[in-house]
Design an enzyme around this catalytic site. Structure first.
Site, short mmCIF file in Angstrom:
data_model
loop_
_atom_site.label_atom_id
_atom_site.label_comp_id
_atom_site.label_asym_id
_atom_site.label_seq_id
_atom_site.Cartn_x
_atom_site.Cartn_y
_atom_site.Cartn_z
CE1 TYR A 19 -4.03 -2.27 4.98
CE2 TYR A 19 -3.25 -0.02 4.65
CZ TYR A 19 -3.71 -1.22 4.13
OH TYR A 19 -3.86 -1.37 2.77
CB SER A 38 -0.89 0.03 1.25
OG SER A 38 -1.55 1.29 1.39
#
Length: 255
Positions: A159, A146
């Site tokens: 995350y 990401s």
């Protein structure tokens, strides 16, 4: 000739969103067999995974839906073995499965931290290790990371940390598995559109589109095309690389 002619692929978390796009694009690009992973038969995405498998077969490829809790190391190894036995080998693994809860770092419990890290990172480690045991030279592993690996957002400490670790895992794995002819890379998506996103987070969507040089959100197909490239002969000398797919947002100055 299609780019992935004859390949046998496993896409984890392929029941929806990005994973669905990757699995379908692999079949469209000539993969002979695509294994579609979901967590359990009772999970929210299990029905969607079966629908994805049906669509894969429409492209003329073989498809199977397999279950595994990727937080369990033994389950990861079992999943990969089942794919290799079913497909007669394994040439491409896309570690896509992941979770993205929002929780402020102050007050976050160890259990909440582990729930994200064990899925997003430990599952990638175990699946990659298992895949390398059954892949021959020419095998390719791609992790879905990401842009938050380098640009964290509030409430996403667990995350962002897991995705940053995935990028470094891929570089380390590229170093150690390269002598065996196995390539390992990451794809780092930006904000990818999904049903209801604009309604649920209108200010975020508007902000992203305004900041993106290409002026739009990403689509699952954008990430899928990056994965196809990395798994194809066109990327035969690409390993240890993080391919950012974000419409140019990360090129925008932060000051």
């Amino acid at each position: 000739m299609r780019l992935l002619e004859g390949q046998v692929a496993l896409v984890t978390g392929a029941g929806g969103g990005i994973g669905r796009g990757i699995a379908l694009r692999f079949a469209e690009q000539g993969a002979a067999a695509v294994a579609v992973h979901c967590r359990t038969a009772a999970s929210a995405t299990a029905g969607a995974a079966r629908e994805v498998a049906s669509r894969i077969e429409d492209f003329g490829a073989r498809a199977v839906v397999l279950e595994a809790d990727l937080r369990d190391e033994d389950a990861c190894h079992r999943l990969v073995r089942e794919v290799a036995e079913w497909g007669g080998g394994l040439t491409a693994l896309v570690n896509n499965a992941g979770v993205q809860p929002t929780r402020p770092l102050p007050g976050m419990t160890t259990a909440q931290w582990r729930a994200v890290v064990d899925t997003n990172l430990t599952g990638v480690f175990a699946c990659t290790q298992a895949a390398a045991e059954v892949m021959g030279p020419g095998g390719c592993v791609t992790h879905i990371a990401s842009v938050e690996a380098s640009h964290p957002a509030p409430g996403h400490a667990h995350y962002s940390a897991s995705k940053a670790a995935i990028v470094m895992h891929a570089r380390s794995a590229a170093l150690e598995y390269g002598p065996h002819g196995i390539r390992v890379n990451t794809v780092s998506p930006g904000l990818i559109d999904r049903d209801g996103l604009a309604e649920a987070w209108p200010e975020g969507v508007e902000r992203w589109v305004r900041k993106a040089p290409l002026g739009r959100l990403g689509r699952p197909e954008d990430v899928a095309d990056a994965c196809v490239f990395l798994a194809s002969p066109l990327a035969s000398w690409v390993t240890g690389h993080d391919l950012v797919v974000d419409g140019g947002v990360s090129a925008r100055p932060t000051w």
